[in-house]
Design an enzyme around this catalytic site. Structure first.
Site, PDB file in Angstrom:
ATOM      1  CE  LYS A  72      -2.099  -1.494   3.761  1.00  0.00           C
ATOM      2  NZ  LYS A  72      -1.624  -2.884   3.845  1.00  0.00           N
ATOM      3  CB  THR A  73       3.738   2.289   2.138  1.00  0.00           C
ATOM      4  OG1 THR A  73       3.004   1.957   3.311  1.00  0.00           O
ATOM      5  CG2 THR A  73       4.513   3.559   2.366  1.00  0.00           C
ATOM      6  CG  ASP A 117       0.653   2.862   7.199  1.00  0.00           C
ATOM      7  OD1 ASP A 117      -0.255   2.194   6.678  1.00  0.00           O
ATOM      8  OD2 ASP A 117       1.847   2.505   7.194  1.00  0.00           O
ATOM      9  CB  THR A 166      -4.527  -3.989   8.329  1.00  0.00           C
ATOM     10  OG1 THR A 166      -4.594  -3.328   9.595  1.00  0.00           O
ATOM     11  CG2 THR A 166      -3.122  -3.863   7.781  1.00  0.00           C
ATOM     12  NE  ARG A 225       6.785  -5.142   5.357  1.00  0.00           N
ATOM     13  CZ  ARG A 225       5.701  -4.413   5.619  1.00  0.00           C
ATOM     14  NH1 ARG A 225       4.708  -4.950   6.297  1.00  0.00           N
ATOM     15  NH2 ARG A 225       5.616  -3.178   5.220  1.00  0.00           N
TER      16      ARG A 225
HETATM   17  N1  LIG Z   1       4.107  -5.301  -6.132  1.00  0.00           N
HETATM   18  C1  LIG Z   1       5.300  -5.263  -5.573  1.00  0.00           C
HETATM   19  N2  LIG Z   1       6.412  -5.486  -6.311  1.00  0.00           N
HETATM   20  C2  LIG Z   1       7.613  -5.469  -5.715  1.00  0.00           C
HETATM   21  N3  LIG Z   1       7.826  -5.211  -4.403  1.00  0.00           N
HETATM   22  C3  LIG Z   1       6.769  -4.977  -3.635  1.00  0.00           C
HETATM   23  C4  LIG Z   1       5.461  -4.969  -4.178  1.00  0.00           C
HETATM   24  N4  LIG Z   1       4.582  -4.702  -3.194  1.00  0.00           N
HETATM   25  C5  LIG Z   1       5.298  -4.537  -2.089  1.00  0.00           C
HETATM   26  N5  LIG Z   1       6.613  -4.695  -2.339  1.00  0.00           N
HETATM   27  C6  LIG Z   1       7.679  -4.614  -1.342  1.00  0.00           C
HETATM   28  O1  LIG Z   1       7.183  -5.203  -0.149  1.00  0.00           O
HETATM   29  C7  LIG Z   1       7.537  -4.450   0.996  1.00  0.00           C
HETATM   30  C8  LIG Z   1       6.283  -4.015   1.722  1.00  0.00           C
HETATM   31  O2  LIG Z   1       5.550  -3.061   0.957  1.00  0.00           O
HETATM   32  P1  LIG Z   1       4.752  -1.854   1.647  1.00  0.00           P
HETATM   33  O3  LIG Z   1       5.538  -1.311   2.797  1.00  0.00           O
HETATM   34  O4  LIG Z   1       4.375  -0.919   0.565  1.00  0.00           O
HETATM   35  O5  LIG Z   1       3.489  -2.632   2.194  1.00  0.00           O
HETATM   36  P2  LIG Z   1       2.243  -2.059   2.994  1.00  0.00           P
HETATM   37  O6  LIG Z   1       1.023  -2.647   2.394  1.00  0.00           O
HETATM   38  O7  LIG Z   1       2.337  -0.582   3.077  1.00  0.00           O
HETATM   39  O8  LIG Z   1       2.456  -2.700   4.437  1.00  0.00           O
HETATM   40  P3  LIG Z   1       1.927  -2.165   5.870  1.00  0.00           P
HETATM   41  O9  LIG Z   1       0.452  -2.465   5.914  1.00  0.00           O
HETATM   42  O10 LIG Z   1       2.693  -3.012   6.847  1.00  0.00           O
HETATM   43  O11 LIG Z   1       2.245  -0.718   5.965  1.00  0.00           O
HETATM   44  C9  LIG Z   1       8.396  -3.306   0.483  1.00  0.00           C
HETATM   45  O12 LIG Z   1       9.738  -3.704   0.607  1.00  0.00           O
HETATM   46  C10 LIG Z   1       8.034  -3.183  -0.979  1.00  0.00           C
HETATM   47  O13 LIG Z   1       9.144  -2.719  -1.732  1.00  0.00           O
HETATM   48 MG   LIG Z   2       2.749   0.616   4.725  1.00  0.00          MG
END
Ligand SMILES: Nc1ncnc2c1ncn2[C@@H]1O[C@H](COP(=O)(O)OP(=O)(O)OP(=O)(O)O)[C@@H](O)[C@H]1O
Ligand SMILES: [Mg+2]
Length: 342
Positions: A72-73, A117, A166, A225
């Site tokens: 998401k981030t 977030d 989430t 992740r």
């Molecule tokens: N589609 C993707 N392709 C490549 N790498 C990805 C992809 N999605 C996420 N990642 C990698 O996975 C990790 C987690 O991504 P991110 O922090 O954006 O998740 P999030 O959904 O924001 O998690 P949270 O809910 O814990 O904040 C990061 O290292 C990101 O670079």
């Molecule tokens: Mg995040």
């Protein structure tokens, strides 16, 4: 979870060390092309972003929901990049007073993105400031105290709020209704995760074959992740033992070191299954009962353990509770109770 995972390595949680590794030692997608998987969502967001950019307007406010670690981030950072605007990242629980939010809102430049977030964990009085900010790009600020207090109306630059959560069910109705775009991220398929693993391995200059990448992918609970975290440990093994070349054997060793078995299950997954076999003869058992037996909250069981166990065919949801599918039960009985499979 706490007591048992102390024995192994916790692959679920995001600790400070992981954040550091994620941001500085690993591949971070910087464009929609680099961001693999989530194709439908990506196509939509890419279109909305391009349209807003052409109109020179901010993007519509957007709610992104889905389990942790799905990107998401990262997606939000890509949207800011494509729009050519700034992004400020903060988290709901961090904003304790309305002043915290007001300070951030008034620092935004036109069309900037404010990413919040865990927006479901924002205190109510802070959330209320968001309503007029989102709708009319202005906020009412009270200055002074007691009889001399004055309310002044502060205009804001037109901005985009991206809320990440989430738990979309926990967003209040007034906030929910103010998001023009409401999207959900789903778990990735093994094939998508395999591509993500390959992409990261390339960046880390680690030689890895498709079978090893697929093994990581299928053990990674649908979550980039976790896949990337596993890959970094595989890389440690490869570096020390095999001139930076990951083989299937070495990947298996690294996963075992992380406490993950050949089917991708962690010690905690196995413990959960064992309880259902031992105490409930395979189920059905209610989620509440499972949670209390396990010393975890219901949400964690639902968000972290169940999706993967269901995906692997070890658990199913029925009207009467959770149960182990009939075809798996004999195998698990033998594994946990030593009973013969007939
Ligand atoms: N589609 C993707 N392709 C490549 N790498 C990805 C992809 N999605 C996420 N990642 C990698 O996975 C990790 C987690 O991504 P991110 O922090 O954006 O998740 P999030 O959904 O924001 O998690 P949270 O809910 O814990 O904040 C990061 O290292 C990101 O670079
Ligand atoms: Mg995040």
């Amino acid at each position: 979870m706490k007591q048992n995972l102390e024995e192994g390595v916790d692959i679920f949680s995001l600790q400070d060390q992981d954040r550091f590794e994620e941001s500085s030692h690993d591949f971070v997608p910087k464009s929609f092309d680099d961001y693999l998987g989530q194709k439908e969502l990506k196509d939509k967001l890419s279109l909305y972003t391009q349209a807003a950019k052409m109109r020179k307007e901010p993007l519509d406010h957007m709610l992104l929901s889905g389990p942790p670690g799905l990107g998401k981030t990262t997606l939000s950072q890509i949207m800011a990049q494509v729009m050519g605007v700034g992004i400020k990242i903060c988290s709901g629980p961090m904003m304790e007073r309305t002043g915290d939010l007001v300070a951030i809102l008034s620092s935004l430049e036109p069309r900037d993105i404010l990413f919040i977030d865990e927006i479901h964990r924002m205190p109510t009085q802070v959330e209320e400031v968001l309503y007029t900010a989102m709708e009319q790009f202005r906020i009412d600020v009270i200055i002074g105290q007691g009889a001399g207090a004055k309310s002044i109306n502060l205009p804001l630059a037109p901005f985009t709020l991206i809320g990440a959560t989430t738990k979309s069910g926990m967003i209040s109705a007034p906030l929910h209704s103010r998001f023009g775009i409401n999207e959900r991220l789903d778990f990735y398929t093994d094939e998508e995760l395999c591509e993500i693993v390959m992409q990261s391995a390339d960046f880390l200059e680690l030689a890895i074959d498709t079978d090893s990448a697929l093994l990581i992918a299928s053990s990674a609970r649908g979550t980039p992740r976790i896949a990337k975290k596993m890959l970094r440990r595989v890389r440690d093994f490869a570096q020390v033992k095999n001139h930076n070349k990951a083989t299937l054997e070495l990947t298996k060793q690294a996963l075992a070191f992380l406490g993950i078995n050949e089917d991708g299950l962690t010690k905690m997954d196995l413990l959960l299954l064992k309880k259902i076999v031992e105490l409930f003869n395979g189920g059905p058992v209610g989620l509440e009962t499972l949670a209390s037996l396990f010393g975890e909250d219901k949400d964690t069981i639902e968000a972290v353990y169940e999706p993967f166990l269901m995906r692997k065919g070890y658990l199913e949801k029925t009207a009467r509770g959770r149960q182990i599918p009939h075809k798996r039960l004999p195998y698990l009985k033998q594994k946990f109770l030593g009973q013969m499979v007939i």
